[in-house]
Write an enzyme that holds these catalytic residues in place. Structure first.
Site, PDB file in Angstrom:
ATOM      1  N   SER A   1       0.532   6.533   2.630  1.00  0.00           N
ATOM      2  CA  SER A   1       1.179   7.533   3.494  1.00  0.00           C
ATOM      3  C   SER A   1       2.403   8.159   2.836  1.00  0.00           C
ATOM      4  O   SER A   1       3.097   7.518   2.037  1.00  0.00           O
ATOM      5  CB  SER A   1       1.647   6.882   4.805  1.00  0.00           C
ATOM      6  OG  SER A   1       0.606   6.209   5.428  1.00  0.00           O
TER       7      SER A   1
ATOM      8  N   GLU B   1      -9.817  -2.275   5.096  1.00  0.00           N
ATOM      9  CA  GLU B   1      -8.603  -2.424   5.918  1.00  0.00           C
ATOM     10  C   GLU B   1      -8.946  -2.369   7.409  1.00  0.00           C
ATOM     11  O   GLU B   1      -8.407  -3.117   8.210  1.00  0.00           O
ATOM     12  CB  GLU B   1      -7.606  -1.315   5.552  1.00  0.00           C
ATOM     13  CG  GLU B   1      -6.266  -1.480   6.230  1.00  0.00           C
ATOM     14  CD  GLU B   1      -5.239  -0.424   5.811  1.00  0.00           C
ATOM     15  OE1 GLU B   1      -5.566   0.451   4.984  1.00  0.00           O
ATOM     16  OE2 GLU B   1      -4.116  -0.468   6.333  1.00  0.00           O
TER      17      GLU B   1
ATOM     18  N   GLN C   1       0.833  -1.203   0.000  1.00  0.00           N
ATOM     19  CA  GLN C   1       0.000   0.000   0.000  1.00  0.00           C
ATOM     20  C   GLN C   1       0.866   1.251   0.000  1.00  0.00           C
ATOM     21  O   GLN C   1       1.720   1.399   0.876  1.00  0.00           O
ATOM     22  CB  GLN C   1      -0.903   0.005   1.233  1.00  0.00           C
ATOM     23  CG  GLN C   1      -1.874   1.161   1.269  1.00  0.00           C
ATOM     24  CD  GLN C   1      -2.709   1.151   2.542  1.00  0.00           C
ATOM     25  OE1 GLN C   1      -2.178   1.256   3.641  1.00  0.00           O
ATOM     26  NE2 GLN C   1      -4.006   1.035   2.398  1.00  0.00           N
ATOM     27  N   GLY C   2       0.650   2.133  -0.955  1.00  0.00           N
ATOM     28  CA  GLY C   2       1.391   3.393  -1.033  1.00  0.00           C
ATOM     29  C   GLY C   2       0.456   4.557  -0.812  1.00  0.00           C
ATOM     30  O   GLY C   2       0.162   5.302  -1.756  1.00  0.00           O
TER      31      GLY C   2
END
Ligand SMILES: Cc1cc2nc3c(=O)[nH]c(=O)nc-3n(C[C@H](O)[C@H](O)[C@H](O)COP(=O)(O)OP(=O)(O)OC[C@H]3O[C@@H](n4cnc5c(N)ncnc54)[C@H](O)[C@@H]3O)c2cc1C
Length: 393
Positions: A131, A246, A128-129
């Site tokens: 932040s 999530e 997951q990109g």
């Protein structure tokens, strides 16, 4: 929902239990924590075995390669998975728990046809990109920019805390496609192929000595336009679908394993009673309370999963599940350290448990109230979206 299991559910339980008994033992022990290529191979090989046994994506619709099982059997599956001590989902977490579900809800037919079977078969690993160094809790202030040039978005920027990005094939990438729009309005959700030129991944070392997270640097990376999920500048809405999975359902497997962690605490407390007398006896009340809290949380999780099944995605109740799960897992880890006492700074075995592992689990538990949105942010969401309270200033 009816929380009682039917005879079909119990028959399904027996089927899974029998399969797990043989398969878990045959898969062997997990590789050393710092050997990431071996960890990827171990986790994906296990996923492949689940897939071949018809046990991958048990909650996913049949149309997308899943089993489409009713909610009661999804819960039975999770209970049996934990009971068998089956391998942790590991590198398959993002793909199975939120990237796949996001593609099912928001992806194009071509994206679903390409990615979903690969995720289920353990052939592709996702990270997951979201932040960035200046965009964590306030995620919508992200700055990684994507400029449309011909048939691609040219992406430049930096992501941080991307878990297992160093072993991932694809990334859920949030980018800014309109710098002039209000901050929530100029974001787009892209599928990033981690092997594209211009992607650099740098692992970061954490307090427990491991490298779970990475910085991801993006330098003029050309992401094909067909890798966009949802409309351009509609990424904030799509990201919220991802976050609801999530926070709401992704932790179900972790939550059910808290049961066995509490049982382990009880057993450890018994083993230490001889040496530490009353001090350890006093912990019994706390262990009893933790046991009841874990059962209550499991009921809340069941509610969240059944809501997600009805409506297509978990509701804001997921924030309450995530908050309670993270706090309980920290309480359990902290109590384990107290029960073990001084040997926790060494590496001996007590009641079949390695004390250095107890210390490592305690250190790792500190992340729980930060990952997937901090506890403060979950409390804000609960106040606003569940209790209907006004936003603070
Ligand atoms: C184990 C782990 C795995 C992660 N994996 C990923 C991943 O794979 N991909 C990814 O993109 N990110 C990932 N993250 C990043 C995670 O989402 C962020 O760390 C988190 O959202 C917090 O952002 P921050 O670290 O920038 O803290 P900040 O946002 O700077 O927050 C600092 C402190 O201020 C508080 N705070 C901030 N805003 C408010 C507010 N409005 N009200 C009240 N308090 C506030 C926070 O609660 C916190 O205590 C991971 C983090 C962890 C710990």
């Amino acid at each position: 929902m009816d929380l009682r299991y039917s005879s079909e559910d119990e028959a399904f339980r027996a089927e899974i239990r029998a399969w797990m008994e043989g398969a878990v033992a045959a898969h062997g022990t997990s590789p050393p924590l710092d050997d990431w290529p071996a960890r990827r191979a171990y986790d994906t090989a296990w996923q492949r075995k689940l897939h071949d046994a018809g046990l991958a994506g048990i909650a996913w619709p049949r149309a997308y390669g899943g089993r489409g099982l009713p909610i009661s059997q999804q819960l039975v599956y999770l209970e049996e998975y934990a009971r068998a001590g089956a391998p942790y989902i590991g590198v398959n977490f993002v793909g199975l728990m939120h990237a796949g579900p996001t593609l099912i809800a928001e992806g194009s037919d071509a994206q679903r046809a390409f990615h979903l079977p690969r995720i289920l078969a353990g052939e592709s690993v996702w990270c997951q990109g979201f932040s960035e160094p200046q965009a964590g809790s306030d995620l919508a202030s992200l700055r990684t920019r994507a400029e449309r040039r011909g048939d691609a978005y040219v992406v430049t920027g930096q992501k941080i805390w991307s878990t297992r990005a160093h072993v991932a094939d694809y990334c859920e990438l949030l980018v800014r496609t309109d710098a002039d729009a209000p901050k929530h309005g100029g974001i787009t959700w892209l599928i990033l192929d981690m092997r594209l030129p211009g992607v650099t991944v740098r692992p970061m070392r954490t307090i427990d000595g491991e490298s779970h997270f990475c910085e991801v640097f993006l330098d003029e990376v050309r992401v094909p336009i067909e890798n966009r999920v949802g409309a351009e500048n509609d990424g904030w809405r799509v990201a919220n679908v991802t976050l609801r999975f999530e926070r709401g359902t992704a932790f179900a497997q972790h939550i059910i394993t808290l049961r066995s962690q509490v049982r382990r605490l009880a057993s450890l407390a018994k083993a230490r009673r001889g040496e530490r007398g009353a001090a350890v006896d006093d912990r019994r009340r706390r262990i009893g309370r933790l046991d009841a809290s874990v059962e209550a949380l499991w009921r809340m999780t069941q509610m969240c999963i059944s809501e997600a099944e009805r409506t297509g995605a978990p509701s804001p109740l997921g924030s309450a599940v995530k908050l309670r799960y993270s706090e309980l897992s920290q309480e359990i880890a902290e109590l384990a350290v107290r029960i073990v006492g001084r040997p926790v700074i060494g590496a001996v075995e007590i009641d079949g448990v390695r004390t250095d592992e107890v210390a490592r689990e305690y250190l790792w538990s500190l992340q729980a109230t930060i990952a997937a949105g901090t506890s403060q942010i979950q409390r804000n969401l609960i106040a606003q979206r569940i209790l209907g309270m006004p936003k603070g200033r």
